[in-house]
Design an enzyme around this catalytic site. Sequence first.
Site, mmCIF file in Angstrom:
data_model
loop_
_atom_site.group_PDB
_atom_site.id
_atom_site.type_symbol
_atom_site.label_atom_id
_atom_site.label_comp_id
_atom_site.label_asym_id
_atom_site.label_seq_id
_atom_site.Cartn_x
_atom_site.Cartn_y
_atom_site.Cartn_z
ATOM 1 N N LYS A 109 21.252 40.029 33.020
ATOM 2 C CA LYS A 109 21.120 40.194 34.477
ATOM 3 C C LYS A 109 20.258 41.443 34.732
ATOM 4 O O LYS A 109 19.359 41.451 35.575
ATOM 5 C CB LYS A 109 22.504 40.371 35.131
ATOM 6 C CG LYS A 109 23.540 39.267 34.788
ATOM 7 C CD LYS A 109 24.893 39.516 35.470
ATOM 8 C CE LYS A 109 26.125 38.950 34.769
ATOM 9 N NZ LYS A 109 26.221 37.557 34.495
ATOM 10 N N SER A 141 23.426 38.266 28.600
ATOM 11 C CA SER A 141 24.622 38.272 29.428
ATOM 12 C C SER A 141 24.531 39.279 30.569
ATOM 13 O O SER A 141 23.551 39.277 31.298
ATOM 14 C CB SER A 141 25.820 38.539 28.507
ATOM 15 O OG SER A 141 26.964 37.976 29.058
ATOM 16 N N HIS A 194 28.055 31.533 23.706
ATOM 17 C CA HIS A 194 27.498 32.709 24.370
ATOM 18 C C HIS A 194 27.244 33.801 23.317
ATOM 19 O O HIS A 194 28.189 34.367 22.765
ATOM 20 C CB HIS A 194 28.575 33.170 25.359
ATOM 21 C CG HIS A 194 28.160 34.248 26.282
ATOM 22 N ND1 HIS A 194 27.266 34.048 27.305
ATOM 23 C CD2 HIS A 194 28.533 35.542 26.363
ATOM 24 C CE1 HIS A 194 27.108 35.162 27.979
ATOM 25 N NE2 HIS A 194 27.856 36.095 27.418
ATOM 26 N N TRP A 204 30.276 28.745 31.156
ATOM 27 C CA TRP A 204 30.566 29.847 32.087
ATOM 28 C C TRP A 204 29.275 30.363 32.728
ATOM 29 O O TRP A 204 29.239 30.723 33.898
ATOM 30 C CB TRP A 204 31.275 30.956 31.297
ATOM 31 C CG TRP A 204 31.780 32.107 32.089
ATOM 32 C CD1 TRP A 204 31.311 33.387 32.054
ATOM 33 C CD2 TRP A 204 32.877 32.119 33.004
ATOM 34 N NE1 TRP A 204 32.037 34.183 32.895
ATOM 35 C CE2 TRP A 204 33.013 33.433 33.492
ATOM 36 C CE3 TRP A 204 33.768 31.132 33.459
ATOM 37 C CZ2 TRP A 204 33.987 33.807 34.415
ATOM 38 C CZ3 TRP A 204 34.739 31.501 34.377
ATOM 39 C CH2 TRP A 204 34.847 32.829 34.844
HETATM 40 C C1 GCU Z 1 31.731 38.085 31.531
HETATM 41 C C2 GCU Z 1 31.102 37.897 32.886
HETATM 42 C C3 GCU Z 1 29.664 37.414 32.788
HETATM 43 C C4 GCU Z 1 28.869 38.277 31.829
HETATM 44 C C5 GCU Z 1 29.605 38.389 30.512
HETATM 45 C C6 GCU Z 1 28.959 39.343 29.505
HETATM 46 O O1 GCU Z 1 31.914 36.836 30.938
HETATM 47 O O2 GCU Z 1 31.905 37.009 33.613
HETATM 48 O O3 GCU Z 1 29.046 37.428 34.051
HETATM 49 O O4 GCU Z 1 27.575 37.782 31.681
HETATM 50 O O5 GCU Z 1 30.899 38.878 30.727
HETATM 51 O O6 GCU Z 1 28.241 40.233 29.877
HETATM 52 O O7 GCU Z 1 29.273 39.194 28.321
#
Ligand code: GCU
Length: 439
Positions: free
Chosen positions: A282, A278, A419, A369
Amino acid sequence: MIGQRSLPSSRRAVVSMTSWFLGVAILASPALGQRAKTNEDEAKVPAYTLPDPLVLSGGERVRDAATWNAKRRPEIVALFETQMYGKAPGRPDGMTFVVTKVVKDALGGKATRKEVSVLFTGKPDGPRMDLLVYVPNQAKGPFPAFVGLNFDGNHGVDPDPRIPLARGWVQNNPRAKITDHKATEESRGSESSRWALERVIDRGFAVATAYYGDIDPDFDDGFQNGVHALFSDPGKDHRSADAWGSVAAWAWGLRRAMDYLETDPSINGKRVAVMGHSRLGKAAIWAGAQDTRFAVVISNDSGEGGAALSRRKFGETTRVINTAFPHWFCGNYKQYMDREDEMPFDQHMLVALVAPRPVLICSAAEDLWADPKGEFLAGKGADPVYRLLGTEGLGVRDMPGTNVLVWSRIGYHIRPGKHDVTNTDWDAFMDFAERHTTR
Ligand code: GCU
């Protein structure tokens, strides 16, 4: 099929693309909660053209590896640095590592766990990141390793009461029973389902992890705390539009973890895979894109701002992410909100920066998402660069069904479900890492 391996039939559920999209659309809709409403209809994805990773900013085509390495790669790194993540400093001069504890009977005797303080300024009372390093006991090293950041604190990855609780600010969350931003005894092991430690140790890998809040607490405070404060220039009262955000800081922390791992004799520094989930996915992919010491780069559900193409405007968008998390990216990135077509880059070029090293992009079918298809297509968009550099690139044309590991140099895996990081994800990480680092 070339570059693709089917998992045992019990774990395999290949479905057609149409039923896949129908299925995930229905499953995902109740889970959207308070999130901004964004497009999750494939039919509404706008037509777009991705920038060509193999054309120099001056318009000239990149025809060989030498031009890629000397000209185009540095151009793309500079684009991501100045337009998206922000420019990070290098390794701090005075940084030192202190092994503060070695526990030989971790994980029921399967592993040795080291606690290592990475002292960013060399001072024990200065800013620091605490690494947990698990090394298998069953064989003699040096071992290949996974390194990644955790969300809840080191005490969250393993319920062992001997692990120190996270020291500073932690995210409030019901999973970890945290309500006032402080780690508690009850929060031990809160994230252990995401860290398949025994499973990974059993397969002969070491695992290193640190708490992301040690590097930069995840809230918008104008960069007063964390490593941003450490490097800020006291004479300067404003941040430049390309100053580093939090994702860049977490990526920087992963690189500092690598600095340590290279010195640890129980770790094979040439076989370290950086992985993250997540927002930390990144960070992992940005760390791996910049730093060629990472032998394998693994993104798990990294989505917008990670492996997913921004131009698809499917799931989270540039506007949504910059609004909800203004501290994640640099100031310049804000100019692309609703103007993705004007970006001189897209996330396929981030994946391409890993080339020719192996990169694995992992998605979850219900995680609309994060745009699983956009993540797959970023891998596909990086393929010409991998091929130019003499590798097989992405071994498939179309997105595979669930639980099929595409294990070509650009790898892809999508599992059913939400997720998260599960044992199935770790199995894919390990299958991929084993294939690419043992030959
Ligand atoms: C939120 C955010 C995402 C990210 C996520 C996470 O949903 O919008 O971009 O990846 O949090 O880190 O759990």
